[in-house]
Design a protein around this motif. Structure first.
Motif, PDB file in Angstrom:
ATOM      1  N   LEU A 114       0.774  -1.245   0.062  1.00 54.38           N
ATOM      2  CA  LEU A 114       0.054  -0.126  -0.085  1.00 54.38           C
ATOM      3  C   LEU A 114       0.889   1.322  -0.060  1.00 54.38           C
ATOM      4  O   LEU A 114       1.690   1.458   0.853  1.00 54.38           O
ATOM      5  CB  LEU A 114      -0.978  -0.210   1.157  1.00 54.38           C
ATOM      6  N   ASN A 139     -10.065  -1.184 -10.825  1.00 55.60           N
ATOM      7  CA  ASN A 139     -11.075  -0.592  -9.731  1.00 55.60           C
ATOM      8  C   ASN A 139     -12.368  -1.499  -9.847  1.00 55.60           C
ATOM      9  O   ASN A 139     -12.459  -2.110 -10.548  1.00 55.60           O
ATOM     10  CB  ASN A 139     -11.303   0.895  -9.738  1.00 55.60           C
ATOM     11  N   PRO A 164      -7.593   3.411  -8.043  1.00 53.54           N
ATOM     12  CA  PRO A 164      -8.351   2.426  -7.089  1.00 53.54           C
ATOM     13  C   PRO A 164      -9.683   2.694  -6.857  1.00 53.54           C
ATOM     14  O   PRO A 164     -10.648   1.682  -6.624  1.00 53.54           O
ATOM     15  CB  PRO A 164      -7.498   2.150  -5.881  1.00 53.54           C
ATOM     16  N   GLN A 210     -12.195   1.968   2.292  1.00 55.11           N
ATOM     17  CA  GLN A 210     -11.516   1.010   2.854  1.00 55.11           C
ATOM     18  C   GLN A 210     -11.485  -0.448   2.455  1.00 55.11           C
ATOM     19  O   GLN A 210     -10.888  -1.423   2.227  1.00 55.11           O
ATOM     20  CB  GLN A 210     -11.652   1.060   4.416  1.00 55.11           C
ATOM     21  N   LEU A 266     -10.136  -0.799  -0.995  1.00 56.19           N
ATOM     22  CA  LEU A 266      -8.393  -1.189  -0.701  1.00 56.19           C
ATOM     23  C   LEU A 266      -8.251  -2.708  -0.443  1.00 56.19           C
ATOM     24  O   LEU A 266      -7.337  -3.424  -0.845  1.00 56.19           O
ATOM     25  CB  LEU A 266      -7.687  -0.237   0.216  1.00 56.19           C
ATOM     26  N   VAL A 301      -1.391  -1.259  -4.475  1.00 55.42           N
ATOM     27  CA  VAL A 301      -2.279  -0.183  -4.798  1.00 55.42           C
ATOM     28  C   VAL A 301      -1.998   1.387  -4.112  1.00 55.42           C
ATOM     29  O   VAL A 301      -1.043   1.449  -3.256  1.00 55.42           O
ATOM     30  CB  VAL A 301      -3.606  -0.360  -4.034  1.00 55.42           C
ATOM     31  N   PRO A 330      -3.451   4.617  -3.300  1.00 56.65           N
ATOM     32  CA  PRO A 330      -4.385   5.726  -3.368  1.00 56.65           C
ATOM     33  C   PRO A 330      -3.896   7.058  -3.235  1.00 56.65           C
ATOM     34  O   PRO A 330      -2.814   7.391  -2.558  1.00 56.65           O
ATOM     35  CB  PRO A 330      -5.348   5.444  -2.052  1.00 56.65           C
ATOM     36  N   ASN A 356      -7.417   5.394   4.595  1.00 53.68           N
ATOM     37  CA  ASN A 356      -6.684   4.586   3.501  1.00 53.68           C
ATOM     38  C   ASN A 356      -5.829   3.608   4.267  1.00 53.68           C
ATOM     39  O   ASN A 356      -5.749   2.477   3.517  1.00 53.68           O
ATOM     40  CB  ASN A 356      -6.266   5.541   2.493  1.00 53.68           C
TER      41      ASN A 356
END
Length: 285
Positions: free
Chosen positions: A15, A161, A185, A212, A215, A225, A227, A238
């Motif tokens: 992330l 997404n 995303p 959330q 993700l 990912v 964001p 996030n």
């Protein structure tokens, strides 16, 4: 923070934080500082975003040890040949104020990608880049690059997404041991994704927001990912996605949302290519 191992052995946070469309340099610098302070260690920028300098300033001011950060940038189409790519890499390093990049990507599959890839490969072997990859490459384009190079891409950064789940492309990349990294995303909020009732119903079970849940769904698909937000509270939200896990049934429910259409543009449409990348391609002729 969960990490995944790339095909060259380098580990990358799963992330991260992206800065696409954060064009105000003061705002970009503050956003990156806020993201790092919120726990993010993967920062994704690109030459085309025109904010590498702001990202570099934030990295320097953060006080976080360089080895604990994973910094990605990308080569734009106007530099997509061997000689320009060599200069593009140096420009990104200078803009960011870094001695090396953790990852560098070919931003689009246009122009002399093989020539540019040769420049990335040389920089990788020289230690200027720890890992090299691509962005927006379809399966056949990725395979062509693989077959014509001695170094396989570690990542393919593509749109993924709930509305455009790219199931076949994701499966192909992962089957090639190339990690998928999702841009957009949240589909930039299109089709009311942040209030979608199906996603919200899943979130209620875990006291999590739609963002959330999205993700978490991507992470469980094995996808990296990145964001984006300029609001620290949203960054923190996030980042708070490692204390729950979607069930198999919930993953299947998320799969039903797929519209199987890009929320932005078709990278294979000639008119789109000409409109968006035509001026850059003209410089290569």
């Amino acid at each position: 923070m969960d990490t995944v191992k790339l095909n060259n052995g380098v580990e990358i946070p799963q992330l991260g934080f992206g800065v696409f469309q954060v064009t105000d340099l003061k705002q970009c610098k503050q956003a990156v500082l806020d993201a790092i302070n919120s726990g993010y260690r993967l920062i994704d920028t690109a030459a085309a975003y025109q904010n590498e300098t702001a990202v570099g300033e934030a990295i320097k001011e953060s006080g976080v040890d360089r080895k604990d950060l994973f910094i990605t940038s990308k080569l734009w189409v106007s530099d997509m040949n061997y000689e320009r790519a060599k200069k593009g890499i140096e420009t990104s390093l200078n803009n960011l104020g870094l001695d090396y990049l953790d990852m560098y990507l070919l931003h689009q599959p246009y122009g002399d990608t093989n020539g540019a890839w040769r420049a990335l490969t040389e920089a990788y072997k020289a230690g200027k880049i720890r890992a090299i990859g691509v962005s927006n490459f379809y399966a056949d384009q990725l395979k062509d690059l693989e077959l014509s190079s001695e170094v396989k891409p570690v990542v393919n950064q593509i749109e993924v997404n709930p509305w455009y789940q790219q199931k076949q492309e994701v499966a192909f990349n992962q089957g090639e041991d190339v990690k998928v990294e999702a841009w957009a995303p949240f589909a930039e909020g299109k089709h009311d994704v942040f209030t979608n009732e199906t996603i919200a119903e899943i979130g209620k079970k875990y006291n999590k927001s739609n963002g959330q849940v999205m993700l978490r769904w991507l992470l469980q698909r094995g996808i990296i990912v990145i964001p984006k937000s300029v609001h620290q509270q949203r960054m923190i939200e996030n980042f708070d996605v490692f204390d729950f896990k979607l069930s198999d049934d919930e993953m299947k429910t998320m799969a039903t949302l797929d519209k199987n259409e890009s929320q932005f543009f078709d990278h294979r449409d000639p008119t789109t290519i000409e409109q968006i990348f035509g001026s850059s391609l003209a410089q290569l002729k």
